[in-house]
Motif scaffolding. Structure first.
Motif, short mmCIF file in Angstrom:
data_model
loop_
_atom_site.label_atom_id
_atom_site.label_comp_id
_atom_site.label_asym_id
_atom_site.label_seq_id
_atom_site.Cartn_x
_atom_site.Cartn_y
_atom_site.Cartn_z
N GLY A 134 8.18 -28.52 -10.74
CA GLY A 134 9.09 -28.33 -9.68
C GLY A 134 9.62 -27.20 -9.27
N PHE A 135 9.00 -25.90 -9.67
CA PHE A 135 9.40 -24.54 -9.38
C PHE A 135 9.51 -24.57 -7.90
CE2 PHE A 135 8.98 -20.22 -8.40
CZ PHE A 135 9.81 -19.57 -9.25
N ARG A 136 10.75 -24.16 -7.43
CA ARG A 136 10.80 -23.79 -5.84
C ARG A 136 10.76 -22.45 -5.54
NH1 ARG A 136 16.06 -26.29 -4.17
NH2 ARG A 136 16.83 -24.39 -4.75
N VAL A 137 10.01 -22.12 -4.55
CA VAL A 137 9.71 -20.70 -4.10
C VAL A 137 10.87 -20.41 -3.04
CG1 VAL A 137 8.14 -19.04 -2.94
CG2 VAL A 137 7.15 -20.73 -4.64
N GLU A 138 11.44 -19.22 -3.34
CA GLU A 138 12.73 -18.83 -2.19
C GLU A 138 11.91 -17.61 -1.56
OE1 GLU A 138 16.31 -18.70 -4.70
OE2 GLU A 138 16.33 -20.97 -4.67
N ARG A 139 11.54 -16.82 -2.08
CA ARG A 139 10.93 -15.67 -1.72
C ARG A 139 9.81 -15.07 -2.52
NH1 ARG A 139 11.77 -10.33 -3.61
NH2 ARG A 139 11.73 -8.66 -2.21
N MET A 140 8.94 -14.46 -1.67
CA MET A 140 7.47 -14.16 -2.18
C MET A 140 7.13 -12.88 -1.64
SD MET A 140 4.09 -16.43 -2.44
CE MET A 140 4.08 -16.29 -0.51
N VAL A 141 6.77 -12.00 -2.74
CA VAL A 141 6.08 -10.48 -2.10
C VAL A 141 4.80 -10.73 -2.70
CG1 VAL A 141 6.45 -8.12 -2.25
CG2 VAL A 141 8.49 -9.64 -2.01
N ILE A 142 3.58 -10.42 -1.54
CA ILE A 142 2.42 -10.20 -2.23
C ILE A 142 1.98 -8.71 -1.79
CG2 ILE A 142 0.00 -10.79 -2.00
CD1 ILE A 142 0.94 -13.72 -1.31
N GLU A 143 1.61 -7.97 -2.57
CA GLU A 143 1.09 -6.61 -2.69
C GLU A 143 -0.50 -6.23 -2.83
OE1 GLU A 143 3.91 -4.21 -4.63
OE2 GLU A 143 5.68 -4.94 -3.34
N ALA A 144 -1.35 -6.14 -2.11
CA ALA A 144 -2.64 -5.83 -2.28
C ALA A 144 -2.81 -4.38 -2.31
CB ALA A 144 -3.60 -6.51 -1.12
N GLU A 145 -3.51 -3.78 -3.35
CA GLU A 145 -4.00 -2.21 -3.32
C GLU A 145 -5.51 -2.04 -3.02
OE1 GLU A 145 -2.46 1.41 -6.22
OE2 GLU A 145 -3.64 -0.49 -7.05
N GLY A 146 -5.71 -1.13 -2.18
CA GLY A 146 -7.22 -0.78 -1.94
C GLY A 146 -7.15 0.54 -1.27
N LEU A 147 -7.96 0.64 -0.32
CA LEU A 147 -8.08 1.94 0.50
C LEU A 147 -8.04 1.59 1.81
CD1 LEU A 147 -11.16 3.58 -1.21
CD2 LEU A 147 -8.82 4.63 -1.26
N CYS A 148 -7.31 2.30 2.88
CA CYS A 148 -7.06 2.34 4.13
C CYS A 148 -8.40 2.72 4.91
CB CYS A 148 -5.93 2.94 4.76
SG CYS A 148 -6.26 4.96 4.58
N PRO A 149 -8.90 2.61 5.96
CA PRO A 149 -9.96 2.93 6.68
C PRO A 149 -10.29 4.45 6.51
CG PRO A 149 -9.08 1.32 8.04
CD PRO A 149 -7.94 1.43 6.86
N ASP A 150 -9.20 5.14 6.73
CA ASP A 150 -9.27 6.70 6.84
C ASP A 150 -9.58 7.19 5.47
OD1 ASP A 150 -8.22 6.90 9.38
OD2 ASP A 150 -6.10 7.22 8.90
N CYS A 151 -9.15 6.77 4.46
CA CYS A 151 -9.48 7.16 2.87
C CYS A 151 -10.92 6.62 2.78
CB CYS A 151 -8.22 6.64 1.87
SG CYS A 151 -6.80 7.61 2.01
N GLN A 152 -11.16 5.31 3.14
CA GLN A 152 -12.47 4.93 3.10
C GLN A 152 -13.68 5.99 3.44
OE1 GLN A 152 -13.53 0.80 4.16
NE2 GLN A 152 -11.14 0.30 3.82
N ARG A 153 -13.44 6.48 4.75
CA ARG A 153 -14.12 7.33 5.37
C ARG A 153 -14.25 8.63 4.57
NH1 ARG A 153 -12.25 4.97 9.95
NH2 ARG A 153 -10.36 6.11 10.37
N LEU A 154 -13.08 9.35 4.09
CA LEU A 154 -13.05 10.40 3.29
C LEU A 154 -13.78 10.47 2.13
CD1 LEU A 154 -9.34 11.59 3.90
CD2 LEU A 154 -11.59 12.66 4.61
N GLU A 155 -13.64 9.03 1.47
CA GLU A 155 -14.39 8.79 0.21
C GLU A 155 -15.77 8.97 0.42
OE1 GLU A 155 -13.82 5.23 -2.67
OE2 GLU A 155 -12.30 6.62 -3.40
N ALA A 156 -16.36 8.16 1.60
CA ALA A 156 -17.94 8.15 1.94
C ALA A 156 -18.30 9.33 2.21
CB ALA A 156 -17.95 6.98 3.01
N ALA A 157 -17.47 10.47 2.48
CA ALA A 157 -18.02 11.60 3.20
C ALA A 157 -18.60 12.41 1.85
CB ALA A 157 -16.93 12.23 3.79
#
Length: 157
Positions: A134-157
């Motif tokens: 019976g846990f009741r959610v009142e507030r939730m934060v979801i954070e996903a970590e990865g690479l933005c498109p700019d950093c993906q392009r830099l990494e691929a170069a």
């Protein structure tokens, strides 16, 4: 990183719209958008990179708006409390909300290299009672970590 879901990002319009929405909402709800609160929001809106409270404080101090930590923390607390900004737990930092004034559960997309933060809506919000106990959610934060498109392009170069 522009807010997720936008093909092109007009940053000037993004900033102007967020400030206008904040000012309108404050006027409608009788909230005080003080010069320090407004400038704090402007600082957060300058980029989509999360900023620590002391980074914000340094900017406020340089502009003569106060040099004591409570100045920044009070302004940031106000902005978070009223939905104009979010606290990014992983980075212990703050970012302007890309949907100010709207009730929403956000997913934060954090680039592990440049620390830009994008915001996406959770397709199916989790709320109310969940789980067998019976846990009741009142507030939730979801954070996903990865690479933005700019950093993906830099990494691929």
């Amino acid at each position: 990183m522009p807010p997720v879901g936008l093909v092109a990002h007009d940053h000037a319009a993004c900033v102007a719209s967020a400030l206008a929405q904040a000012e309108t909402r404050c006027a409608q709800e009788g909230l005080r958008m003080t010069p320090v609160r407004r400038r704090t929001l402007e600082i957060l809106l300058e980029s989509h990179v999360a900023m620590g409270a002391y980074d914000v404080l340094a900017r406020l101090a340089a502009e003569g708006l106060g040099d004591k930590p409570p100045v920044a923390y009070r302004a940031l607390s106000f902005l978070v409390e009223h939905g104009f900004a979010h606290r990014i737990e992983k980075l212990n930092a703050f970012v302007a909300c890309s949907h100010p004034g709207e009730s929403h559960e956000a997913v934060f997309l954090i680039c592990r290299k440049c620390h830009k933060v994008g915001e996406a809506d959770l397709a199916q919000p989790i709320s109310g009672e969940i789980g067998q106990d019976g846990f009741r959610v009142e507030r939730m934060v979801i954070e996903a970590e990865g690479l933005c498109p700019d950093c993906q392009r830099l990494e691929a170069a």
